[in-house]
Write a protein that holds these residues in place. Structure first.
Motif, PDB file in Angstrom:
ATOM      1  N   HIS A 173       1.008  -1.272  -0.017  1.00  8.00           N
ATOM      2  CA  HIS A 173       0.337   0.116   0.039  1.00  8.00           C
ATOM      3  C   HIS A 173       0.940   0.756   0.099  1.00  8.00           C
ATOM      4  O   HIS A 173       1.757   1.067   1.000  1.00  8.00           O
ATOM      5  N   PRO A 174       0.188   2.310  -0.898  1.00 12.08           N
ATOM      6  CA  PRO A 174       1.190   3.213  -0.818  1.00 12.08           C
ATOM      7  C   PRO A 174       0.819   3.845   0.534  1.00 12.08           C
ATOM      8  O   PRO A 174       0.133   3.855   1.305  1.00 12.08           O
ATOM      9  N   PRO A 175       1.610   4.935   1.055  1.00  9.39           N
ATOM     10  CA  PRO A 175       2.295   5.715   2.706  1.00  9.39           C
ATOM     11  C   PRO A 175       0.131   6.545   3.416  1.00  9.39           C
ATOM     12  O   PRO A 175      -0.206   6.563   3.776  1.00  9.39           O
ATOM     13  N   ARG A 232      -6.032   1.303  -6.248  1.00  3.00           N
ATOM     14  CA  ARG A 232      -5.245   0.937  -8.524  1.00  3.00           C
ATOM     15  C   ARG A 232      -3.921   0.926  -7.886  1.00  3.00           C
ATOM     16  O   ARG A 232      -2.854  -0.262  -8.511  1.00  3.00           O
ATOM     17  N   PRO A 233      -2.885   1.306  -7.500  1.00  4.82           N
ATOM     18  CA  PRO A 233      -1.838   1.120  -6.989  1.00  4.82           C
ATOM     19  C   PRO A 233      -1.131   0.868  -6.145  1.00  4.82           C
ATOM     20  O   PRO A 233      -0.258  -0.198  -6.722  1.00  4.82           O
ATOM     21  N   TRP A 234      -2.030  -0.305  -5.604  1.00  5.89           N
ATOM     22  CA  TRP A 234      -1.490  -0.837  -4.280  1.00  5.89           C
ATOM     23  C   TRP A 234      -1.942  -2.290  -5.513  1.00  5.89           C
ATOM     24  O   TRP A 234      -0.758  -3.540  -5.709  1.00  5.89           O
ATOM     25  N   LEU A 235      -2.990  -2.416  -6.108  1.00  8.35           N
ATOM     26  CA  LEU A 235      -2.785  -3.921  -6.600  1.00  8.35           C
ATOM     27  C   LEU A 235      -2.305  -4.253  -7.872  1.00  8.35           C
ATOM     28  O   LEU A 235      -1.476  -4.922  -8.241  1.00  8.35           O
ATOM     29  N   LYS A 236      -1.354  -2.392  -8.674  1.00  6.72           N
ATOM     30  CA  LYS A 236      -0.557  -2.957  -9.297  1.00  6.72           C
ATOM     31  C   LYS A 236       0.517  -2.963  -9.147  1.00  6.72           C
ATOM     32  O   LYS A 236       1.303  -3.746  -9.681  1.00  6.72           O
ATOM     33  N   ALA A 237       0.931  -2.135  -8.227  1.00  2.97           N
ATOM     34  CA  ALA A 237       2.462  -3.373  -7.223  1.00  2.97           C
ATOM     35  C   ALA A 237       2.552  -4.714  -6.831  1.00  2.97           C
ATOM     36  O   ALA A 237       3.351  -5.364  -6.919  1.00  2.97           O
ATOM     37  N   LEU A 238       1.197  -4.775  -6.522  1.00  3.93           N
ATOM     38  CA  LEU A 238       0.857  -6.422  -5.983  1.00  3.93           C
ATOM     39  C   LEU A 238       1.177  -7.206  -6.776  1.00  3.93           C
ATOM     40  O   LEU A 238       1.784  -8.508  -7.436  1.00  3.93           O
ATOM     41  N   ALA A 271      -0.476 -12.664   1.565  1.00  9.16           N
ATOM     42  CA  ALA A 271      -2.465 -12.115   1.840  1.00  9.16           C
ATOM     43  C   ALA A 271      -2.151 -11.137   1.354  1.00  9.16           C
ATOM     44  O   ALA A 271      -1.668  -9.697   1.329  1.00  9.16           O
ATOM     45  N   CYS A 272      -4.404 -10.830   0.691  1.00  7.23           N
ATOM     46  CA  CYS A 272      -4.334  -9.809  -0.090  1.00  7.23           C
ATOM     47  C   CYS A 272      -5.553  -9.911  -0.247  1.00  7.23           C
ATOM     48  O   CYS A 272      -6.575 -10.924  -0.046  1.00  7.23           O
ATOM     49  N   SER A 273      -6.350  -8.792   1.055  1.00 11.13           N
ATOM     50  CA  SER A 273      -8.108  -9.241   0.696  1.00 11.13           C
ATOM     51  C   SER A 273      -8.447  -9.511  -0.071  1.00 11.13           C
ATOM     52  O   SER A 273      -9.879 -10.296  -0.339  1.00 11.13           O
ATOM     53  N   ALA A 274      -8.273  -8.824  -1.436  1.00 10.24           N
ATOM     54  CA  ALA A 274      -8.682  -8.533  -3.083  1.00 10.24           C
ATOM     55  C   ALA A 274     -10.379  -9.201  -2.779  1.00 10.24           C
ATOM     56  O   ALA A 274     -11.000  -9.933  -3.414  1.00 10.24           O
ATOM     57  N   LEU A 275     -10.889  -7.801  -2.328  1.00  5.81           N
ATOM     58  CA  LEU A 275     -12.809  -7.916  -1.953  1.00  5.81           C
ATOM     59  C   LEU A 275     -13.355  -8.134  -3.003  1.00  5.81           C
ATOM     60  O   LEU A 275     -14.703  -8.620  -3.211  1.00  5.81           O
TER      61      LEU A 275
END
Ligand SMILES: Nc1ncnc2c1ncn2[C@@H]1O[C@H](COP(=O)(O)OP(=O)(O)OP(=O)(O)O)[C@@H](O)[C@H]1O
Ligand SMILES: O=C(O)[C@H](O)[C@@H](O)[C@H](O)[C@H](O)CO
Length: 182
Positions: free
Chosen positions: A35-37, A55-61, A78-82
């Motif tokens: 996650h970005p800060p 979006r940026p979090w999912l891109k990095a993952l 481990a990722c909520s991926a809701l």
């Protein structure tokens, strides 16, 4: 192969993910570290993330998942991926490499866990929004999140057909077959 442990906050993704990775001898990847800060600050302040925030979090993952798939690295994430669209996005480059495992349980159980968890930015006040955003996966492995972590990890291994021990010997091929472990 990439196993993504998914579910709402408090379902035990980190706890069970570490146990599963240790059992398999695989690397554990904490999705929250991507996650970005500003996302962490937002969640810590009690405001749920939007699709745009994620979006940026999912891109990095996704980049981390793609790298594992490209190099045949075995990882537990481990990722909520809701939401369906998040899961489609994360596995898009190599769907055959990624397996989702959904940690399913009651709101009361997850709330109790979050209320007693110490030192984490995500509070129990965020659980309702997580449950509202959750789109349960269809056709993916689902496990009961209530038992102790080692029992859940064993359940996941059984349901995925993953190896029982990290050092399970590769069957030897007959001499001269030239086929290695196939
Ligand atoms: N199977 C379990 N049995 C008992 N306690 C558990 C279990 N799984 C998790 N817990 C406890 O519940 C709390 C939440 O677990 P954890 O942090 O692993 O959840 P999470 O899904 O990763 O949450 P988040 O998405 O907020 O990071 C922790 O304090 C953890 O020790
Ligand atoms: O998509 C989201 O809303 C967030 O990713 C959360 O799920 C958190 O990362 C996690 O639950 C807190 O640890």
């Amino acid at each position: 192969m990439v196993i993504v442990l998914m579910g709402v906050s408090g379902s035990g993704k980190t706890t069970v993910g570490k146990q599963l990775a240790a059992d398999l001898g695989w690397k554990f990847v904490e999705g929250d570290d991507y996650h970005p800060p500003e996302n962490v600050a937002k969640m810590a302040g009690g405001t749920p993330l939007t699709d745009a925030d994620r979006r940026p979090w999912l891109k990095a993952l996704r980049q981390r998942i793609d790298a594992a798939c490209a190099t045949d690295e075995n990882i537990v994430v481990a990722c909520s991926a809701l939401k369906h669209e998040y899961r489609d996005y994360l596995e898009r480059d190599d769907p055959a490499c990624v397996r989702y495992v959904y940690l399913h349980g009651s709101e009361a159980l997850f709330r109790e866990r979050l209320e007693s968890r110490k030192g984490h930015f995500m509070g129990a006040n965020m659980l309702r929004s997580q449950l509202e955003a959750m789109e349960p996966p269809v056709g993916e492995v689902t496990v009961d999140a209530a038992p102790p972590p080692d029992r859940i990890a064993a359940d996941i291994r059984a349901k995925l057909g993953a190896p029982a021990t990290p050092s399970a010997p590769v069957p030897a091929s007959p001499a001269g077959s030239g086929c290695g472990p196939c």
